[in-house]
Scaffold this motif. Structure first.
Motif, short mmCIF file in Angstrom:
data_model
loop_
_atom_site.label_atom_id
_atom_site.label_comp_id
_atom_site.label_asym_id
_atom_site.label_seq_id
_atom_site.Cartn_x
_atom_site.Cartn_y
_atom_site.Cartn_z
N SER A 19 -8.92 20.98 -19.52
CA SER A 19 -9.53 20.06 -20.50
C SER A 19 -10.58 19.15 -19.88
O SER A 19 -10.89 18.10 -20.43
N GLY A 20 -11.17 19.56 -18.77
CA GLY A 20 -12.15 18.71 -18.11
C GLY A 20 -13.36 18.44 -18.98
O GLY A 20 -13.88 17.31 -19.03
N ASN A 21 -13.88 19.46 -19.68
CA ASN A 21 -15.06 19.28 -20.52
C ASN A 21 -14.78 18.32 -21.67
O ASN A 21 -15.62 17.48 -22.02
N ALA A 25 -12.40 15.96 -21.77
CA ALA A 25 -12.17 14.61 -21.24
C ALA A 25 -13.49 13.94 -20.87
O ALA A 25 -13.70 12.74 -21.12
N ALA A 26 -14.42 14.71 -20.27
CA ALA A 26 -15.71 14.12 -19.88
C ALA A 26 -16.50 13.70 -21.12
O ALA A 26 -17.16 12.63 -21.11
N ALA A 27 -16.45 14.50 -22.16
CA ALA A 27 -17.19 14.15 -23.38
C ALA A 27 -16.62 12.88 -24.01
O ALA A 27 -17.38 12.00 -24.45
N SER A 44 -14.96 10.47 -22.51
CA SER A 44 -15.25 9.33 -21.63
C SER A 44 -16.66 8.82 -21.85
O SER A 44 -16.91 7.61 -21.87
N SER A 45 -17.59 9.75 -22.02
CA SER A 45 -18.98 9.32 -22.23
C SER A 45 -19.13 8.63 -23.58
O SER A 45 -20.04 7.81 -23.75
N TYR A 80 -8.32 8.34 -23.89
CA TYR A 80 -7.57 9.59 -24.09
C TYR A 80 -6.42 9.66 -23.09
O TYR A 80 -6.39 8.95 -22.08
N SER A 117 -21.63 16.27 -25.48
CA SER A 117 -20.71 15.13 -25.45
C SER A 117 -20.73 14.35 -26.75
O SER A 117 -19.68 13.97 -27.31
N THR A 168 -17.65 14.16 -29.41
CA THR A 168 -17.12 12.83 -29.71
C THR A 168 -17.14 12.55 -31.20
O THR A 168 -16.19 11.99 -31.75
#
Length: 972
Positions: free
Chosen positions: A305-307, A309-311, A313-314, A319, A667, A671
Motif C-alpha cells: 500500500s505504499g502508493n 499511503a504516499a498519496a 500523506s500528500s 491513515y 495523488s 485523495t
C-alpha cells in the motif's frame, strides 16, 4: 349452600308488582277461566324472575381451601436453586389434600414452572429458562396473581434476595393488596464473597487531538487490599497503576492524551488478589476526538500500500495501515474510529462473513466511507459474490452475458460427517449455493456429499434452467457419520472424466481425518493427464491439513485453511471465479469518461493508460465515472444508506496501473476519491446523553442550534448487528427524549436519523455495562421484602420452619355462582308461554283434560291383566252402548255391530273379558229375554219403520248401577 343478593333493596319492587298483578286478575282481563289464570300466573312469575335477576341473586358454597403460588427469584445474584427447591418440597408436604400449589420462576421475565395442582412432583426441579442478568420481581408477582382467583384462601410466597433492578415489586404488591392476596416473603441469604468491581468510567464527551484529559474510575470493593488498575484505548493499553483499595468506594484519576481522531472506547480493568467474581471487573466509556479525518488501509498482502499511503500523506489525510485482514475489529463500535476504510486487493476469504456484515452496517447506518481497490484477489476474484461487501459496493460480481467465457465442469465434494453439524454445515451449503448461482446455463455442476460412504446429492448435470432444482437438493444435505476422503475423491474424478467442458475443477472440503488410506498417487496422475484441477479446504484445526495440502499441490489447485467457517462461501466463490479466469481483462486501454459529475475537472486534461482490471457490472443506480471499452466500470461510486462507497477495479500497486501511479495528478485524484467517501457532517449538530437504568436506556437529545426536525429517531446497533430504532418524542423545540429496552450488556453504536431515514449526526457510542446482578449492593434489600409483606398482610417466613406455611387453618371463603343468566333464560321461556296462552285460539279445556288423563294413567300390571281404571272405562262404554240400544237419544253413539251370542251361561268365543265381568252380562241378557220384548217389524216399502219401545230410564240406570257395583266388589 346458600343464596345472597348484590342489590337486595331492589326486592322492594315485588310489593307494587304483586299489587298490580292482583288488580289485573280481578279486573277485566279479556280472558276468562283457565286462560286468565294461566296468563296472570305466567306474568307474575316472569316479573318475579326479572326482579331476582336485577337484585343480583347468587348462590354460593363455602370453601375451605388454600391456594399458594411460590415465586422463585432465578437471577444471577441468587444462590443455587437446590435450597429453594427443598424448602418448597417440605412446605408443600404439610398441606391438606384440598390445598393447591403453583410455582413461578422470575428473572428478567417470569414464566410458569407449575400451574395450580394438588401436589408438587417429587423430586421437584426448577427448569424454566430465563435471562438471569436481571431481576424483575414485579413480573413474577403479577404472573402469580393471574393464577389466583381470590375465591379461596390465596397467597403468594416470594423467595428472593430482594435485589431487583427492573420493575417495582411494591407496585405489584399494591395491586395484589387490592385483590386481597397477601404476599409472604422468604428472604434468601446474600452471597458473602470477596468482590471488587469497576462501577463507573468517566471521560470527557468530546476531545480534540493532542488534548490532555483525565480518565476517572470508580472502584467498589467488599474488602481491603492492593490491586492493579489497567486502562485501554480501544484495544491498546495506555496505562497501568498499582493502587491501594479500601472496602467501599474508591476513586482514581489517570492522565491520558488524545492522540488519534475518531470515536474511541476506553476500558478500565481492576485486578486484585482474592477477588472471587470477574464479571464486574471492567468498565467502559466512549469519547470522540475531533481532528483531521482518518482512513484505515487494509492490505491483502503486507507492504503493498505504499502508493496509496504516499498519496494520502500528500493530501494531509491521516491513515493507518492494517497489514492483514485478520486484524480487522470484531466489534462494530471500533469501526467508528475511522472516517473511511480502503480494501487494497483483499480477498473475501481473509475477511469472513461477520466482519463484512460489520463493515456494511458501518457504511449503511453510520456514514463511514468504503473504497475497494482491485487486483487479482479482489472483487469477483476475491470471492465477494453475494456478500455484504458486494451489497455495499456500486458494482456487482455477476458477468452473465457480458463476454465469451469457457465452459466449466465443477464438482463440489462436501464432507457431511457428524463433526460438520451446526454452522459448519450451514456455511458449506451456503457456499455451494452461491457457487451454483455464479455458474452459467452451459456449465456442468455436481455435488457429492460423503462420510464413510458417498452420496450424489446432485449427479453431474448441465445447469440449463435447473439452478433452483440444484439449490433445493443442496439444502437437503444433513450431517452424520464418519469421514473417508479417498472414495469420495475417486468417485468425483471418475464422473469428471465423463464431463465435456473446457475447464474441469473439483473443490474438496472437509473438517476431519480420513479413515482410509487410499493410493492418491495414481489418482493425481489421472487428474493431471485429464487436465482436472482440484482445490481443497480445511475447516478448523482438526482437519488433515497435510493430506489436503498434498492433494491441492498435486492437482495444481489451491489450499485454504478456514479457521472461521464464515469464510467458506467466499472461498467457494473465489474458486469458481478463478477457474473461469474471465474476470481479469488483461489488455491495455485508455479509460473513457462516462458520468464524471463533480469529478470532471480531475480528468479533463486526459488520463493515463490502464493495462488490466477485474471485470464487474455497474449497479443500476451507481455512477460510472470511468469505463473500459468492453464497457466495464473502471471507477464507480454511489450512496449506500448514510455512507458512500467507491470501486476502483484496477490495481494501485503498479502491475496494471504503472502509468497511473506515475501520473503527476495521481495523488490528488486518489485523495479526492477517498475524501468523497467521508461522512457528510464534520461535527454533530446534536448533543446526545444516555442513561442506563436496569434494562432500560433513556435518551436525551438537544439540538445545538436550538431547533430540529419534527421527527427524530435513535438507531442503536450492537455486536449482534441487529439495528434497533427508537422514536424520540419532541418535548420542546430542539429537545427530544426516548427510551429503549436492552436485554444484554455490551458496546453499541448510536446515531440519529430524521424522518426520511437519513443520518443527521456523527455516530457516538453507548455502553450498557455488565449486568446489575453483579454490582456490589450498598442498600438493605431485606427491608424492601419486609415492606412488601407488611403492605399486603403477609408474613416473613423462616428457612428452618417450612411447615409454617400451611400451619394455620384456611380462611373460609364463598364461591359464588351467578344465577342471572339462568333467571333471564327462564323468564324468556315463560314469556313465550304467556304469548301462546293469550294469542293462540286452541281448545285449552280439552287439552287440559287430555293432559290430566295422561297424568292419571298408570302402566299395565305384569302378566297382561288390565288395570282397574281400564276395566271401569269399558263398563262405562258398555253403558253408553246399552243406552243407545234401548233408545238413549240422538246424542248417544251408534250401536256396535251385533256379536254372535254364546250359549247360555258361557262366555263368547275369543272374548278376553274376565269371568267376573261375564256373569253380570249374562244375567242382563237373560232378563231381557224373560221380558220377551219383540223387535218391531221391519219397514216395508212405503211404510215407516215402527219405533222401538224405550224402556224406562230408571230401569236402565238401575241395571247399570248394579253392574258397576258388582265390578267394584270383584276387582282383579
Amino acid at each position: 349452600m346458600g343464596v345472597q343478593f348484590n342489590h337486595p333493596w331492589l326486592l322492594l319492587l315485588l310489593i307494587p308488582l304483586a299489587a298490580f298483578m292482583l288488580y289485573a286478575y280481578k279486573s277485566d282481563f279479556r280472558l276468562s277461566g283457565a286462560r286468565k289464570t294461566g296468563a296472570v300466573t305466567f306474568r307474575s312469575v316472569i316479573l318475579l324472575l326479572l326482579v331476582l335477576a336485577l337484585s343480583g341473586l347468587q348462590s354460593y358454597t363455602v370453601l375451605e381451601q388454600k391456594k399458594v403460588v411460590y415465586v422463585v427469584d432465578r437471577s444471577a445474584s441468587m444462590p443455587e436453586a437446590g435450597q429453594a427447591e427443598d424448602w418448597m418440597q417440605k412446605s408443600a408436604g404439610a398441606k391438606k389434600e384440598k390445598d393447591a400449589v403453583g410455582v413461578v420462576s422470575s428473572s428478567l421475565q417470569a414464566s410458569y414452572e407449575q400451574k395450580l395442582l394438588n401436589r408438587l412432583p417429587d423430586p421437584f426441579r426448577l427448569n424454566a429458562a430465563g435471562n438471569p442478568d436481571f431481576t424483575n420481581l414485579e413480573s413474577g408477582l403479577m404472573l402469580a396473581g393471574n393464577l389466583l382467583d381470590g375465591r379461596s384462601d390465596s397467597r403468594i410466597v416470594l423467595i428472593s434476595d430482594g435485589k431487583e433492578n427492573v420493575g417495582s415489586m411494591l407496585a405489584a404488591g399494591r395491586m395484589l393488596k387490592d385483590r386481597g392476596i397477601p404476599v409472604d416473603v422468604l428472604p434468601s441469604p446474600s452471597r458473602q464473597i470477596k468482590d471488587v468491581s469497576v462501577e463507573e468510567v468517566i471521560v470527557p464527551h468530546k476531545l480534540y487531538q493532542a488534548e490532555s484529559f483525565s480518565i476517572e474510575v470508580l472502584v467498589r470493593s467488599t474488602y481491603k487490599g492492593r490491586g492493579e488498575l489497567r486502562l485501554y484505548e480501544d484495544s491498546r493499553e495506555i496505562g497501568r497503576e498499582t493502587v491501594d483499595i479500601a472496602a467501599g468506594e474508591n476513586r482514581f484519576a489517570v492522565k491520558a492524551l488524545a492522540k488519534k481522531t475518531g470515536l474511541h472506547r476506553y476500558r478500565a480493568e481492576i485486578f486484585m488478589n482474592g477477588d472471587s467474581q470477574s464479571a464486574n471487573n471492567a468498565g467502559y466509556a466512549f469519547t470522540r476526538v475531533d481532528g483531521p479525518p482518518k482512513v484505515l488501509i487494509v492490505e491483502g498482502k503486507k507492504g503493498t500500500s505504499g502508493n496509496i499511503a504516499a498519496a494520502l500523506s500528500s493530501g494531509l489525510v491521516q491513515y493507518e495501515i492494517m497489514p492483514s485482514p485478520a486484524l480487522l475489529p470484531s466489534e462494530l463500535a471500533k469501526y467508528a474510529a475511522y472516517d473511511s476504510i480502503v480494501f487494497n486487493n483483499v480477498s473475501g476469504d481473509q475477511v469472513g462473513e461477520r466482519r463484512m456484515e460489520m463493515i456494511e452496517q458501518a457504511v449503511k447506518s453510520y456514514g463511514i466511507g468504503f473504497m475497494m481497490v482491485g487486483g487479482e484477489e479482489s472483487f469477483g476474484m476475491g470471492g465477494y459474490f453475494k456478500t455484504p461487501i458486494e451489497r455495499a459496493l456500486p458494482v456487482s460480481m455477476e458477468l452473465e452475458g457480458k463476454r465469451q467465457i469457457p465452459s466449466l465442469g465443477l464438482i463440489l465434494v462436501i464432507d457431511r460427517s457428524g463433526s460438520m453439524s451446526g454452522d459448519k454445515m450451514e456455511m458449506a451449503k451456503e457456499a455451494a449455493i452461491r457457487t451454483v448461482e455464479m455458474l452459467r446455463s452451459k456449465d456442468t455442476v455436481g455435488v457429492l456429499a460423503f462420510d464413510t460412504n458417498n452420496w450424489w446429492v446432485v449427479p453431474p448435470m448441465r445447469l440449463d434452467n435447473k439452478k433452483q432444482e440444484v439449490i433445493d437438493e443442496i439444502q437437503s444435505i444433513q450431517s452424520d457419520g464418519g469421514t473417508d476422503i479417498y472414495p469420495a475423491a475417486a468417485s468425483a474424478v471418475e464422473e469428471m472424466l465423463k464431463i465435456q467442458a473446457q475447464r474441469k475443477h473439483i473443490i474438496l472440503m472437509t473438517d476431519g481425518q480420513s479413515a482410509g488410506n487410499g493410493g492418491y498417487g495414481p489418482l493425481l496422475d489421472q487428474m493431471n493427464d485429464a487436465k482436472i484441477t482440484m482445490s481443497t479446504v480445511a475447516v478448523g484445526g482438526d482437519a488433515d491439513v497435510n493430506l489436503l495440502q498434498t492433494l491441492a499441490e498435486g492437482a495444481k489447485g489451491r489450499f485454504y485453511m478456514a479457521q472461521d467457517e464464515t469464510t467458506i462461501p467466499a472461498i467457494f466463490s473465489r474458486e469458481a471465479a478463478m477457474i473461469s479466469k474471465s474476470y481479469i481483462v488483461d489488455k491495455p486501454f485508455v479509460p473513457a469518461m462516462q458520468e464524471p459529475g463533480d469529478w470532471r475537472k480531475l480528468f479533463e486534461g486526459g488520463v493515463p493508460q490502464i493495462y488490466g482490471y477485474v471485470a464487474t457490472t455497474p449497479k443500476p443506480s451507481a455512477q460510472t465515472v470511468l469505463a473500459s471499452p468492453e464497457p466495464d466500470p473502471l471507477l464507480a461510486r454511489w450512496q449506500y444508506g448514510s455512507g458512500r462507497t467507491v470501486a476502483w477495479t484496477s490495481d494501485m500497486m503498479g502491475k496494471w496501473s504503472k502509468d497511473w501511479v506515475a501520473w503527476p495528478a495521481f495523488s490528488n485524484v486518489l485523495t479526492q476519491m477517498v475524501k468523497w467517501t467521508f461522512p457528510q457532517f464534520s461535527a454533530s449538530p446534536y448533543d446526545v446523553k444516555t442513561q442506563v437504568e436496569g434494562n432500560k436506556v433513556r435518551f436525551e437529545v438537544s439540538a445545538v442550534a436550538g431547533t430540529g426536525p419534527e421527527q427524530l429517531q435513535a438507531m442503536v446497533t450492537g455486536d449482534q448487528l441487529q439495528p434497533v430504532k427508537t422514536d424520540l418524542v419532541q418535548e420542546s423545540p430542539g429537545t427530544y427524549s426516548g427510551e429503549m429496552t436492552v436485554d444484554q450488556p455490551g458496546s453499541f453504536l448510536l446515531t440519529l436519523e430524521d424522518g426520511g431515514g437519513k443520518s443527521v449526526a456523527m455516530p457516538t457510542g453507548l455502553i450498557v455495562p455488565y449486568s446489575p446482578e453483579y454490582r456490589i449492593e450498598t442498600g438493605d434489600a431485606d427491608q424492601e421484602l419486609k415492606r412488601l409483606a407488611e403492605m399486603t398482610g403477609g408474613r416473613v417466613l423462616s428457612w428452618d420452619r417450612p411447615e409454617e406455611l400451611f400451619a394455620a387453618a384456611p380462611r373460609p371463603s364463598r364461591q359464588l355462582h351467578d344465577l342471572g343468566h339462568a333467571l333471564l333464560a327462564a323468564a324468556l321461556i315463560l314469556w313465550v308461554a304467556d304469548i301462546a296462552v293469550r294469542r293462540l285460539a286452541l281448545p285449552w279445556g280439552r287439552l287440559g283434560a287430555l293432559l290430566a288423563a295422561a297424568l292419571r294413567r298408570r302402566p299395565q300390571p305384569a302378566g297382561g291383566a288390565e288395570a282397574p281404571d281400564a276395566g271401569l272405562g269399558r263398563l262405562a262404554a258398555r253403558k253408553q252402548r246399552a243406552a243407545a240400544f234401548y233408545g238413549g237419544g240422538s246424542a248417544a253413539p251408534p250401536p256396535e255391530p251385533a256379536q254372535p251370542q254364546a250359549r247360555a251361561g258361557k262366555p263368547e268365543a275369543g272374548a278376553e273379558r274376565p269371568a267376573s265381568e261375564a256373569r253380570p252380562a249374562a244375567q242382563s241378557h237373560a232378563g231381557a229375554r224373560g221380558r220377551k220384548a219383540a223387535r218391531p217389524p221391519a219397514a216395508g216399502p212405503g211404510k215407516p219403520a215402527a219405533a222401538e219401545p224405550k224402556p224406562p230410564q230408571d230401569e236402565r240406570s238401575a241395571a247399570m248401577d248394579r253392574l258397576l257395583a258388582a265390578r267394584k266388589r270383584n276387582p282383579r
